[in-house]
Motif scaffolding. Sequence first.
Motif, mmCIF file in Angstrom:
data_model
loop_
_atom_site.group_PDB
_atom_site.id
_atom_site.type_symbol
_atom_site.label_atom_id
_atom_site.label_comp_id
_atom_site.label_asym_id
_atom_site.label_seq_id
_atom_site.Cartn_x
_atom_site.Cartn_y
_atom_site.Cartn_z
ATOM 1 N N PHE A 122 0.714 -1.136 -0.048
ATOM 2 C CA PHE A 122 -0.101 -0.021 0.007
ATOM 3 C C PHE A 122 1.042 1.238 0.036
ATOM 4 N N ASN A 123 0.358 2.361 -0.625
ATOM 5 C CA ASN A 123 1.192 3.723 -0.524
ATOM 6 C C ASN A 123 0.226 4.852 -0.261
ATOM 7 N N GLN A 124 0.519 5.691 0.354
ATOM 8 C CA GLN A 124 -0.366 6.632 0.917
ATOM 9 C C GLN A 124 0.284 8.071 1.026
ATOM 10 N N GLY A 125 -0.514 9.108 0.877
ATOM 11 C CA GLY A 125 0.432 10.244 0.959
ATOM 12 C C GLY A 125 0.514 10.809 2.388
ATOM 13 N N ASN A 126 -0.340 10.628 3.233
ATOM 14 C CA ASN A 126 -0.147 10.591 4.636
ATOM 15 C C ASN A 126 1.120 10.006 5.300
ATOM 16 N N PRO A 127 1.910 10.824 6.164
ATOM 17 C CA PRO A 127 3.233 10.212 6.549
ATOM 18 C C PRO A 127 3.091 9.231 7.823
ATOM 19 N N ASP A 128 1.904 9.192 8.352
ATOM 20 C CA ASP A 128 1.732 8.343 9.487
ATOM 21 C C ASP A 128 1.370 6.982 8.928
ATOM 22 N N SER A 129 2.190 5.938 9.240
ATOM 23 C CA SER A 129 2.270 4.525 8.429
ATOM 24 C C SER A 129 0.973 3.682 9.247
ATOM 25 N N SER A 130 0.814 4.196 10.659
ATOM 26 C CA SER A 130 -0.034 3.542 11.388
ATOM 27 C C SER A 130 -1.653 4.022 11.249
#
Length: 192
Positions: free
Chosen positions: A126-134
Amino acid sequence: MKIIGFSASPRKEGNTAWIINKILEGAKEQGAETSAFSFSDLDIKPCRGCWACHKGDQGCVIKDDMQKIYDALEDADAIVFGSPVYMGQMSAQGKIFTDRLFARFSPRFSPFFKENAVKQKLILSFNQGNPDSSLFQVYFDYTRHMFEVLEFDVKEVPVVTGMRNEPAHEREDLHTVMKDIGSALVSEPFQE
């Protein structure tokens, strides 16, 4: 070893495709035979919920590009599935893909399901814009469990964060990390 990559992103050359290709590159360097599919190149319709795939041996009655995927999955030892995170979960394209797996990977219903078969290895990326991996960890855990129930051997669930700031291909740290995941996929033993 045959490994299939699947990008569940509407963007053909975006972060998801790059991440999958890096993982496949690492696997290929270890001798694996790899190929990749991009949802943006395919015509895959949503599941109709008709259950025809479980009422006989004809498989899914929707004749579209998912038939190519079924054929490729039949011979694959491992799958690398990647999706961007949209609205806290996998993309709509990813959901269509996973729903259509019902025709082949539903142990309670599918005539294609093989008892005691060697489980296919799976990397969920998965990849996301938000820097919070949790931030969406509950969803990632749920998705991992869903694939485990479908009898996949989920090896890893890498989550690449901070995609708003810098594209994946410009992040030097990701080049080695993603290739190492692919390399480990080839070298780890199968789970029975």
